[in-house]
Write a protein that holds these residues in place. Structure first.
Motif, PDB file in Angstrom:
ATOM      1  N   LEU A 130     -27.180 -30.068  -6.327  1.00  0.00           N
ATOM      2  CA  LEU A 130     -25.936 -29.881  -5.324  1.00  0.00           C
ATOM      3  C   LEU A 130     -25.584 -28.379  -5.249  1.00  0.00           C
ATOM      4  O   LEU A 130     -26.066 -27.731  -4.114  1.00  0.00           O
ATOM      5  N   ILE A 131     -25.918 -27.409  -6.131  1.00  0.00           N
ATOM      6  CA  ILE A 131     -26.012 -26.840  -6.482  1.00  0.00           C
ATOM      7  C   ILE A 131     -27.084 -25.705  -5.972  1.00  0.00           C
ATOM      8  O   ILE A 131     -26.676 -24.180  -4.983  1.00  0.00           O
ATOM      9  N   VAL A 132     -28.279 -25.832  -5.944  1.00  0.00           N
ATOM     10  CA  VAL A 132     -29.438 -24.950  -4.916  1.00  0.00           C
ATOM     11  C   VAL A 132     -29.214 -24.821  -4.169  1.00  0.00           C
ATOM     12  O   VAL A 132     -29.447 -23.685  -2.934  1.00  0.00           O
ATOM     13  N   SER A 133     -28.741 -26.062  -4.113  1.00  0.00           N
ATOM     14  CA  SER A 133     -28.872 -26.186  -1.677  1.00  0.00           C
ATOM     15  C   SER A 133     -27.147 -25.367  -1.660  1.00  0.00           C
ATOM     16  O   SER A 133     -27.640 -24.365   0.083  1.00  0.00           O
ATOM     17  N   SER A 180     -25.933 -22.818  -2.663  1.00  0.00           N
ATOM     18  CA  SER A 180     -26.214 -21.561  -3.003  1.00  0.00           C
ATOM     19  C   SER A 180     -27.427 -21.402  -1.230  1.00  0.00           C
ATOM     20  O   SER A 180     -27.189 -20.048  -1.320  1.00  0.00           O
ATOM     21  N   VAL A 181     -28.788 -21.903  -1.827  1.00  0.00           N
ATOM     22  CA  VAL A 181     -29.688 -21.425  -0.626  1.00  0.00           C
ATOM     23  C   VAL A 181     -29.321 -21.075   1.143  1.00  0.00           C
ATOM     24  O   VAL A 181     -28.659 -20.509   1.473  1.00  0.00           O
ATOM     25  N   SER A 182     -27.793 -21.900   1.396  1.00  0.00           N
ATOM     26  CA  SER A 182     -27.617 -22.106   2.766  1.00  0.00           C
ATOM     27  C   SER A 182     -26.132 -21.053   2.339  1.00  0.00           C
ATOM     28  O   SER A 182     -25.991 -20.546   3.198  1.00  0.00           O
ATOM     29  N   LEU A 215     -24.356 -16.468  -1.823  1.00  0.00           N
ATOM     30  CA  LEU A 215     -24.786 -16.969  -3.209  1.00  0.00           C
ATOM     31  C   LEU A 215     -23.249 -17.296  -3.640  1.00  0.00           C
ATOM     32  O   LEU A 215     -23.300 -18.490  -4.597  1.00  0.00           O
ATOM     33  N   LEU A 216     -23.103 -16.251  -4.324  1.00  0.00           N
ATOM     34  CA  LEU A 216     -21.905 -16.835  -5.099  1.00  0.00           C
ATOM     35  C   LEU A 216     -20.256 -18.065  -4.442  1.00  0.00           C
ATOM     36  O   LEU A 216     -19.917 -18.153  -4.935  1.00  0.00           O
ATOM     37  N   ALA A 217     -20.310 -17.521  -3.073  1.00  0.00           N
ATOM     38  CA  ALA A 217     -19.893 -18.871  -2.261  1.00  0.00           C
ATOM     39  C   ALA A 217     -19.949 -19.814  -2.112  1.00  0.00           C
ATOM     40  O   ALA A 217     -19.286 -21.160  -2.319  1.00  0.00           O
ATOM     41  N   GLY A 218     -21.762 -20.359  -2.186  1.00  0.00           N
ATOM     42  CA  GLY A 218     -21.791 -21.690  -2.191  1.00  0.00           C
ATOM     43  C   GLY A 218     -22.447 -22.447  -4.041  1.00  0.00           C
ATOM     44  O   GLY A 218     -21.468 -23.351  -3.683  1.00  0.00           O
ATOM     45  N   GLY A 224     -19.858 -21.105  -5.698  1.00  0.00           N
ATOM     46  CA  GLY A 224     -18.531 -21.525  -6.132  1.00  0.00           C
ATOM     47  C   GLY A 224     -18.379 -23.032  -5.299  1.00  0.00           C
ATOM     48  O   GLY A 224     -17.339 -23.819  -6.372  1.00  0.00           O
ATOM     49  N   ALA A 225     -18.867 -23.463  -4.287  1.00  0.00           N
ATOM     50  CA  ALA A 225     -18.078 -24.483  -3.481  1.00  0.00           C
ATOM     51  C   ALA A 225     -18.969 -25.444  -4.250  1.00  0.00           C
ATOM     52  O   ALA A 225     -18.601 -26.588  -4.351  1.00  0.00           O
ATOM     53  N   ALA A 226     -20.361 -25.348  -4.626  1.00  0.00           N
ATOM     54  CA  ALA A 226     -21.008 -26.463  -4.891  1.00  0.00           C
ATOM     55  C   ALA A 226     -20.380 -26.869  -6.584  1.00  0.00           C
ATOM     56  O   ALA A 226     -20.153 -28.325  -6.535  1.00  0.00           O
ATOM     57  N   PHE A 227     -19.580 -25.961  -7.875  1.00  0.00           N
ATOM     58  CA  PHE A 227     -18.869 -26.306  -8.674  1.00  0.00           C
ATOM     59  C   PHE A 227     -17.722 -26.920  -8.467  1.00  0.00           C
ATOM     60  O   PHE A 227     -17.542 -28.305  -8.980  1.00  0.00           O
ATOM     61  N   GLY A 228     -17.589 -26.777  -7.454  1.00  0.00           N
ATOM     62  CA  GLY A 228     -16.133 -27.424  -6.445  1.00  0.00           C
ATOM     63  C   GLY A 228     -16.122 -28.430  -6.205  1.00  0.00           C
ATOM     64  O   GLY A 228     -15.003 -29.415  -6.625  1.00  0.00           O
ATOM     65  N   ALA A 229     -16.548 -28.359  -5.560  1.00  0.00           N
ATOM     66  CA  ALA A 229     -17.369 -30.323  -5.078  1.00  0.00           C
ATOM     67  C   ALA A 229     -17.827 -30.982  -5.989  1.00  0.00           C
ATOM     68  O   ALA A 229     -17.335 -32.275  -6.607  1.00  0.00           O
ATOM     69  N   ALA A 230     -18.725 -30.048  -7.142  1.00  0.00           N
ATOM     70  CA  ALA A 230     -18.590 -31.311  -8.483  1.00  0.00           C
ATOM     71  C   ALA A 230     -17.478 -31.752  -9.604  1.00  0.00           C
ATOM     72  O   ALA A 230     -17.506 -32.701 -10.011  1.00  0.00           O
TER      73      ALA A 230
END
Length: 79
Positions: free
Chosen positions: A11-14, A16-18, A61-64, A66-72
């Protein structure tokens, strides 16, 4: 590595890449539009488009991430 950690890492990698792709693309497009404007500003002339793109990619990268951590975090709270 257990299944939950692999899913979190994916989730974090995807995300962040997006974020990198979207941030870089939007910064590059903004630089291009700035140079093609009818009235070019001095800020537009002094900024290097490559540096602007790299800055957009790092922000993405930071926004992606952060969004992954927030979703998790949200999913973990719901469980």
């Amino acid at each position: 590595m257990d299944r939950k950690n692999k899913r979190l890492l994916l989730l974090i990698v995807s995300c962040s890449v997006s974020g990198v792709v979207l941030g870089g693309t939007s910064s590059w497009a903004e630089s291009t539009m700035c140079m093609q404007a009818t009235q070019v500003t001095s800020e537009c002339l002094t900024q290097n488009p490559v540096n602007k793109t790299i800055q957009g990619m790092s922000t993405g990268l930071l926004a992606g991430a952060g969004a992954a951590f927030g979703a998790a975090w949200q999913l973990r709270r719901e469980e």
